[in-house]
Write an enzyme that holds these catalytic residues in place. Sequence first.
Site, mmCIF file in Angstrom:
data_model
loop_
_atom_site.group_PDB
_atom_site.id
_atom_site.type_symbol
_atom_site.label_atom_id
_atom_site.label_comp_id
_atom_site.label_asym_id
_atom_site.label_seq_id
_atom_site.Cartn_x
_atom_site.Cartn_y
_atom_site.Cartn_z
ATOM 1 N N GLY A 262 -84.097 -76.919 39.435
ATOM 2 C CA GLY A 262 -84.529 -76.463 37.741
ATOM 3 C C GLY A 262 -85.026 -75.278 37.888
ATOM 4 O O GLY A 262 -85.075 -74.264 38.755
ATOM 5 N N CYS B 179 -94.800 -76.857 30.471
ATOM 6 C CA CYS B 179 -95.955 -77.262 30.922
ATOM 7 C C CYS B 179 -97.140 -77.519 30.208
ATOM 8 O O CYS B 179 -97.575 -78.462 30.376
ATOM 9 C CB CYS B 179 -96.097 -75.912 32.242
ATOM 10 S SG CYS B 179 -94.862 -75.551 33.569
#
Length: 477
Positions: free
Chosen positions: A10, A272
């Site tokens: 990814g 994140c």
Amino acid sequence: MVKICGIGAGYVGGPTMAVIALKCPEIEVTVVDISHSRIAAWNSDHLPIYEPGLEQVVQQCRNKNLFFSTDVEKHVAEADIIFVSVNTPTKSRGLGAGKAADLTYWEGAARVIAEMSKSNKIVIEKSTVPVRTAEAIERILTHNSNGVSFQILSNPEFLSEGTAIEDLLNPDRVLIGGRQTPEGLLAIQTVKDIYAHWLPEDRIITTNLWSAELAKLADNAFLAQRISSINAMSALCEATGAEVSEVSHALSKNSKLGPRFLNASVGFGGSCFQKDILNLVYISESNGLTEVANYWKQVIQMNDYQKDRFVKRVISSMFNTVSGKKIAILGFAFKKDTSDTRKTPSIDVCKGLMGDDAYLTIYDPRVSEDQIRRDLSLNSTVEWDHPIHLQPTISPSTMKQVRIVKDAYEATKDAHGICILTEWDEFKSLDYQRIFDNMQKPAFVFDGRNILNVGRLREIGFIVYSIGKPLDPWLRP
Ligand code: UDX
Ligand code: ADP
């Protein structure tokens, strides 16, 4: 020849493994993934993610010492060192839903490692994980090990999307945490030697396992906190006549604070920040540290407030309704120079406007139409108690009010208002006179990234809202 296997192809695993291959030509690096389509894309001319400079690195190493494969078992079995960069989203159900990290993929990877390993291995956490995950992984591995020994290290990734290659080639620091035993220290040294191929020793920090895991969560929490802090100031600026960019500039000259992450915006996004703070909140709550949990929660609440405030500002400026009005959305990615839309503020802002029955015409230079439609039709998860305004469920008929177009001029044609939601460079140099001429009047611009020249736009005739800047007379209460 040392063999490295990277599990997970990814945004983190792909670029990181590619740069290791580039800098360590004597090491064979294979990136494996369970997704056949992702691996096929890595092996094609159309890489599955957009990152400036990535294509050149991949082209230089692919099929020399960098390989992409779906044969997870084979490459895990052959590797000496395994980097695990699988996704660790927030749990959407069960215990800790909405806050805790979902380690299903990590556990899946660990079980394959345990099953396939016939020789000793170093297993490295690259994905962000809760503190003490390494311990859990260690248990899975050692309980299923067939006599093989594993050293678990935490080597969290600090790259930012959009500058991943630059960040990997020239990081501020690399952090490697491991057990402080002779075997652990040897494993740390082995991984340190990989990074020493291109980085000076003093940029490679070694710690114990738990410090490395927590440092990663803290790093993201501190960055997000800074954005929420300046965003809080932006609301105060609008109320008082102060200018947020002037406030940021003044702060940036304080060497104790430094210049970065002081741009007020419509809100932070990305895979994140929210996830890691929720994780921190969950860990704090689990340890009975309610005050600590509440402190960090507030960073996300401020981010939601900022998005909600933006939506309300658009609606209230346009005579308290956007129903039936055409709004051009410029930018859908969570920041410029990436095709990633995870947790992008654009999703919440678009949904908020659609909740008021607006017609949206969306343009982003890198995000595909399919991705935008998928993001807007997905119901919000239980992840966080979003302000109601931001999370209407979008029905298939409302989705018909969304058009995705191929350039900014098409998006803004006949629009009543424009929302700038990503700071793509090309939006700065558009011909705003031409855009104004083709819009409905009064024509509004809502700059959620503070990238446009407000004075120039007002001269053209736009009514302009720019986060944290003195309000246009039209918008003053
Ligand atoms: C972040 C961390 O920076 C990186 O260290 C970590 O490894 C992964 O998470 P990333 O999410 O890729 O990186 O992007 P970042 O540049 O940090 O931006 C995150 C969000 O904050 C974006 O939506 C961005 O637009 C926003 N932002 C950033 C602001 O609103 N203002 C700023 O001043 C900086
Ligand atoms: P990140 O931004 O953290 O890199 P991504 O979602 O972009 O997250 O990438 C994670 C990748 O990990 C996905 O391509 C997913 O298919 C892959 N993956 C998840 N679990 C496994 C597993 N057990 N084995 C191999 N690949 C996995």
